[in-house]
Design a protein around this motif. Structure first.
Motif, PDB file in Angstrom:
ATOM      1  N   MET A   1     -24.126 -21.587   1.975  1.00 39.94           N
ATOM      2  CA  MET A   1     -24.617 -20.277   2.385  1.00 39.94           C
ATOM      3  C   MET A   1     -25.828 -19.860   1.572  1.00 39.94           C
ATOM      4  O   MET A   1     -25.989 -20.253   0.420  1.00 39.94           O
ATOM      5  CB  MET A   1     -23.505 -19.233   2.283  1.00 39.94           C
ATOM      6  CG  MET A   1     -22.786 -19.167   0.965  1.00 39.94           C
ATOM      7  SD  MET A   1     -21.187 -18.303   1.054  1.00 39.94           S
ATOM      8  CE  MET A   1     -21.661 -16.724   1.749  1.00 39.94           C
ATOM      9  N   GLY A   2     -26.711 -19.086   2.211  1.00 43.72           N
ATOM     10  CA  GLY A   2     -27.922 -18.632   1.556  1.00 43.72           C
ATOM     11  C   GLY A   2     -27.757 -17.260   0.937  1.00 43.72           C
ATOM     12  O   GLY A   2     -26.907 -16.472   1.348  1.00 43.72           O
ATOM     13  N   THR A   3     -28.572 -16.982  -0.084  1.00 41.24           N
ATOM     14  CA  THR A   3     -28.608 -15.655  -0.683  1.00 41.24           C
ATOM     15  C   THR A   3     -30.056 -15.204  -0.711  1.00 41.24           C
ATOM     16  O   THR A   3     -30.961 -15.964  -0.393  1.00 41.24           O
ATOM     17  CB  THR A   3     -28.051 -15.661  -2.117  1.00 41.24           C
ATOM     18  OG1 THR A   3     -28.929 -16.437  -2.947  1.00 41.24           O
ATOM     19  CG2 THR A   3     -26.670 -16.260  -2.168  1.00 41.24           C
ATOM     20  N   SER A   4     -30.276 -13.980  -1.122  1.00 37.22           N
ATOM     21  CA  SER A   4     -31.633 -13.409  -1.086  1.00 37.22           C
ATOM     22  C   SER A   4     -32.138 -13.044  -2.461  1.00 37.22           C
ATOM     23  O   SER A   4     -32.478 -11.908  -2.744  1.00 37.22           O
ATOM     24  CB  SER A   4     -31.654 -12.166  -0.185  1.00 37.22           C
ATOM     25  OG  SER A   4     -31.228 -12.491   1.104  1.00 37.22           O
ATOM     26  N   GLY A   5     -32.147 -14.015  -3.374  1.00 35.96           N
ATOM     27  CA  GLY A   5     -32.723 -13.769  -4.691  1.00 35.96           C
ATOM     28  C   GLY A   5     -31.699 -13.343  -5.724  1.00 35.96           C
ATOM     29  O   GLY A   5     -30.496 -13.374  -5.499  1.00 35.96           O
ATOM     30  N   VAL A   6     -32.209 -12.913  -6.885  1.00 39.09           N
ATOM     31  CA  VAL A   6     -31.352 -12.626  -8.031  1.00 39.09           C
ATOM     32  C   VAL A   6     -30.354 -11.525  -7.740  1.00 39.09           C
ATOM     33  O   VAL A   6     -29.196 -11.593  -8.108  1.00 39.09           O
ATOM     34  CB  VAL A   6     -32.207 -12.258  -9.259  1.00 39.09           C
ATOM     35  CG1 VAL A   6     -31.334 -11.822 -10.424  1.00 39.09           C
ATOM     36  CG2 VAL A   6     -33.050 -13.451  -9.684  1.00 39.09           C
ATOM     37  N   THR A   7     -30.797 -10.460  -7.060  1.00 40.21           N
ATOM     38  CA  THR A   7     -29.886  -9.353  -6.769  1.00 40.21           C
ATOM     39  C   THR A   7     -28.680  -9.840  -5.991  1.00 40.21           C
ATOM     40  O   THR A   7     -27.534  -9.513  -6.298  1.00 40.21           O
ATOM     41  CB  THR A   7     -30.610  -8.257  -5.970  1.00 40.21           C
ATOM     42  OG1 THR A   7     -31.694  -7.765  -6.750  1.00 40.21           O
ATOM     43  CG2 THR A   7     -29.671  -7.099  -5.676  1.00 40.21           C
ATOM     44  N   ASP A   8     -28.932 -10.657  -4.967  1.00 43.34           N
ATOM     45  CA  ASP A   8     -27.824 -11.156  -4.179  1.00 43.34           C
ATOM     46  C   ASP A   8     -27.031 -12.229  -4.907  1.00 43.34           C
ATOM     47  O   ASP A   8     -25.873 -12.468  -4.595  1.00 43.34           O
ATOM     48  CB  ASP A   8     -28.329 -11.698  -2.838  1.00 43.34           C
ATOM     49  CG  ASP A   8     -28.578 -10.572  -1.853  1.00 43.34           C
ATOM     50  OD1 ASP A   8     -28.328  -9.424  -2.226  1.00 43.34           O
ATOM     51  OD2 ASP A   8     -29.031 -10.840  -0.728  1.00 43.34           O
ATOM     52  N   TRP A   9     -27.679 -12.916  -5.858  1.00 39.09           N
ATOM     53  CA  TRP A   9     -26.900 -13.841  -6.692  1.00 39.09           C
ATOM     54  C   TRP A   9     -25.830 -13.048  -7.417  1.00 39.09           C
ATOM     55  O   TRP A   9     -24.690 -13.458  -7.512  1.00 39.09           O
ATOM     56  CB  TRP A   9     -27.815 -14.517  -7.720  1.00 39.09           C
ATOM     57  CG  TRP A   9     -28.379 -15.818  -7.271  1.00 39.09           C
ATOM     58  CD1 TRP A   9     -28.930 -16.093  -6.062  1.00 39.09           C
ATOM     59  CD2 TRP A   9     -28.443 -17.019  -8.028  1.00 39.09           C
ATOM     60  NE1 TRP A   9     -29.360 -17.389  -6.042  1.00 39.09           N
ATOM     61  CE2 TRP A   9     -29.072 -17.978  -7.218  1.00 39.09           C
ATOM     62  CE3 TRP A   9     -28.045 -17.375  -9.315  1.00 39.09           C
ATOM     63  CZ2 TRP A   9     -29.304 -19.274  -7.665  1.00 39.09           C
ATOM     64  CZ3 TRP A   9     -28.272 -18.662  -9.752  1.00 39.09           C
ATOM     65  CH2 TRP A   9     -28.892 -19.591  -8.928  1.00 39.09           C
ATOM     66  N   THR A  10     -26.216 -11.897  -7.956  1.00 44.74           N
ATOM     67  CA  THR A  10     -25.250 -11.057  -8.654  1.00 44.74           C
ATOM     68  C   THR A  10     -24.129 -10.677  -7.711  1.00 44.74           C
ATOM     69  O   THR A  10     -22.949 -10.765  -8.053  1.00 44.74           O
ATOM     70  CB  THR A  10     -25.944  -9.787  -9.182  1.00 44.74           C
ATOM     71  OG1 THR A  10     -27.110 -10.164  -9.888  1.00 44.74           O
ATOM     72  CG2 THR A  10     -25.032  -9.038 -10.123  1.00 44.74           C
TER      73      THR A  10
ATOM     74  N   CYS B   1     -24.326 -22.503  -2.907  1.00 39.01           N
ATOM     75  CA  CYS B   1     -25.082 -21.276  -2.749  1.00 39.01           C
ATOM     76  C   CYS B   1     -26.571 -21.580  -2.910  1.00 39.01           C
ATOM     77  O   CYS B   1     -26.981 -22.152  -3.918  1.00 39.01           O
ATOM     78  CB  CYS B   1     -24.622 -20.266  -3.790  1.00 39.01           C
ATOM     79  SG  CYS B   1     -25.584 -18.755  -3.838  1.00 39.01           S
ATOM     80  N   ILE B   2     -27.372 -21.178  -1.907  1.00 39.35           N
ATOM     81  CA  ILE B   2     -28.804 -21.493  -1.893  1.00 39.35           C
ATOM     82  C   ILE B   2     -29.622 -20.218  -2.070  1.00 39.35           C
ATOM     83  O   ILE B   2     -29.663 -19.374  -1.168  1.00 39.35           O
ATOM     84  CB  ILE B   2     -29.221 -22.168  -0.575  1.00 39.35           C
ATOM     85  CG1 ILE B   2     -28.271 -23.317  -0.200  1.00 39.35           C
ATOM     86  CG2 ILE B   2     -30.670 -22.644  -0.658  1.00 39.35           C
ATOM     87  CD1 ILE B   2     -28.282 -24.467  -1.155  1.00 39.35           C
ATOM     88  N   PRO B   3     -30.308 -20.047  -3.199  1.00 40.20           N
ATOM     89  CA  PRO B   3     -31.201 -18.889  -3.365  1.00 40.20           C
ATOM     90  C   PRO B   3     -32.339 -18.941  -2.349  1.00 40.20           C
ATOM     91  O   PRO B   3     -32.767 -20.018  -1.927  1.00 40.20           O
ATOM     92  CB  PRO B   3     -31.739 -19.051  -4.795  1.00 40.20           C
ATOM     93  CG  PRO B   3     -30.753 -19.943  -5.475  1.00 40.20           C
ATOM     94  CD  PRO B   3     -30.247 -20.868  -4.414  1.00 40.20           C
ATOM     95  N   ALA B   4     -32.845 -17.773  -1.974  1.00 46.26           N
ATOM     96  CA  ALA B   4     -33.858 -17.683  -0.920  1.00 46.26           C
ATOM     97  C   ALA B   4     -35.121 -18.460  -1.253  1.00 46.26           C
ATOM     98  O   ALA B   4     -35.779 -19.012  -0.370  1.00 46.26           O
ATOM     99  CB  ALA B   4     -34.193 -16.227  -0.647  1.00 46.26           C
ATOM    100  N   ASP B   5     -35.486 -18.503  -2.545  1.00 50.84           N
ATOM    101  CA  ASP B   5     -36.744 -19.162  -2.917  1.00 50.84           C
ATOM    102  C   ASP B   5     -36.539 -20.598  -3.384  1.00 50.84           C
ATOM    103  O   ASP B   5     -37.449 -21.210  -3.935  1.00 50.84           O
ATOM    104  CB  ASP B   5     -37.467 -18.355  -3.993  1.00 50.84           C
ATOM    105  CG  ASP B   5     -36.596 -18.080  -5.207  1.00 50.84           C
ATOM    106  OD1 ASP B   5     -35.389 -18.393  -5.139  1.00 50.84           O
ATOM    107  OD2 ASP B   5     -37.102 -17.551  -6.211  1.00 50.84           O
ATOM    108  N   ALA B   6     -35.358 -21.151  -3.167  1.00 50.72           N
ATOM    109  CA  ALA B   6     -35.089 -22.540  -3.554  1.00 50.72           C
ATOM    110  C   ALA B   6     -35.378 -23.451  -2.364  1.00 50.72           C
ATOM    111  O   ALA B   6     -34.526 -23.668  -1.500  1.00 50.72           O
ATOM    112  CB  ALA B   6     -33.641 -22.697  -4.009  1.00 50.72           C
TER     113      ALA B   6
END
Length: 277
Positions: free
Chosen positions: A115-124, A145-150
């Motif tokens: 699943m994807g996330t949207s950066g540091v805030t969503d990582w938290t 978990c895939i950060p948006a900018d990865a």
């Protein structure tokens, strides 16, 4: 053939994660199951006695049409990456995401969730939020978990954090199996604090047991655990960081300061959360 469940809201971060899901499916010889969920607003039927059912039907139809329009876009991405031979199936479900996610994992006998996330805030949010706690604690399959900018790049080095517990060996072997399929090296990290209780004999025993594998064991003395792990990601060119559920406290502490948030953003890499067995 293995199965990967890929929940998507068709956002930009989800589309980025879809590329990772495709490439990972190729590595582990898996099919992809795309899951899109939506929640229908709750209406009081006494105020909509005549068109109550019509409201629900129109929402369901709109979601179905959107889902139908988005699927060809994802298939185009697969074709452009020469991965159109990967089997892609679909699930459109109404209701709570976590509830549907759990059901899909059980019903389809899923091996991985990506699943994807949207950066540091969503990582938290991903690692600390109640929804993700439910995913990690109740869904007993690895979650990538895939950060948006990865952006996807060939997996050459996989990081593996350990406390040299006996049960960690099982998860390390799983990671090594994945690494073999992409000719990647595994770098295992243990941050040895002043209160560490791991004996030198245990470390040597691990090195001997895994001597025939493409794994390097690193023991770094430091009481700054989170900074050490982040430095490990950065300076050891880690492409995916693997952690085990008992290390969720690492992510809880990771976002305590703006300093570590900044580093986390700079070394943003996919994180594979494994489960204790």
């Amino acid at each position: 053939m293995k199965k990967i469940l890929f929940p998507t809201d068709f956002s930009e971060s989800a589309t980025n994660a879809f590329v990772h899901a495709l490439e990972f499916a190729k590595i582990v010889n898996a099919e992809l199951i795309l899951l899109h969920t939506f929640e229908i607003p709750v209406y009081d039927s006494q105020f909509f006695p005549e068109n109550y059912a019509a409201i629900y039907s129109s929402i369901e139809l709109a979601k179905f049409e959107m889902f139908k329009d988005e699927i060809p876009k994802l298939r185009t991405i697969a074709m452009e990456r020469n991965l159109d031979d990967i089997v892609i199936k679909h699930r459109l479900m109404d209701g709570d995401l976590i509830y549907n996610l759990k059901n899909a994992v059980e019903e389809d006998k899923v091996d991985f969730v990506i699943m994807g996330t949207s950066g540091v805030t969503d990582w938290t949010k991903f690692f600390l939020g109640s929804n993700t706690n439910a995913v990690i604690s109740e869904i007993k399959v690895p979650v990538l978990c895939i950060p948006a900018d990865a952006k996807f790049k060939k997996i050459k080095t996989i990081g593996f954090t350990t406390r040299y517990r006996e049960k960690d060996k099982t998860e390390l072997r799983k990671v090594l199996n994945i690494a073999k399929k992409t000719n990647a090296k595994v770098k295992s990290l243990y941050v040895k604090t002043t209160s560490s209780d791991v004996a030198e004999e245990t470390i040597k025993e691990w090195e001997k047991e895994f001597a025939g594998e493409n794994v390097e064991f690193l023991v770094l003395p430091s009481d700054e655990v989170k900074e050490t792990i982040l430095d490990f990601i950065l300076y050891k060119d880690i492409d995916i960081l693997t952690t085990i559920t008992h290390k969720r406290s690492f992510f809880e502490s990771l976002f305590e300061s703006s300093f570590t948030k900044k580093i986390a953003k700079e070394v943003s890499v996919p994180v594979l959360v494994m489960h204790e067995t």
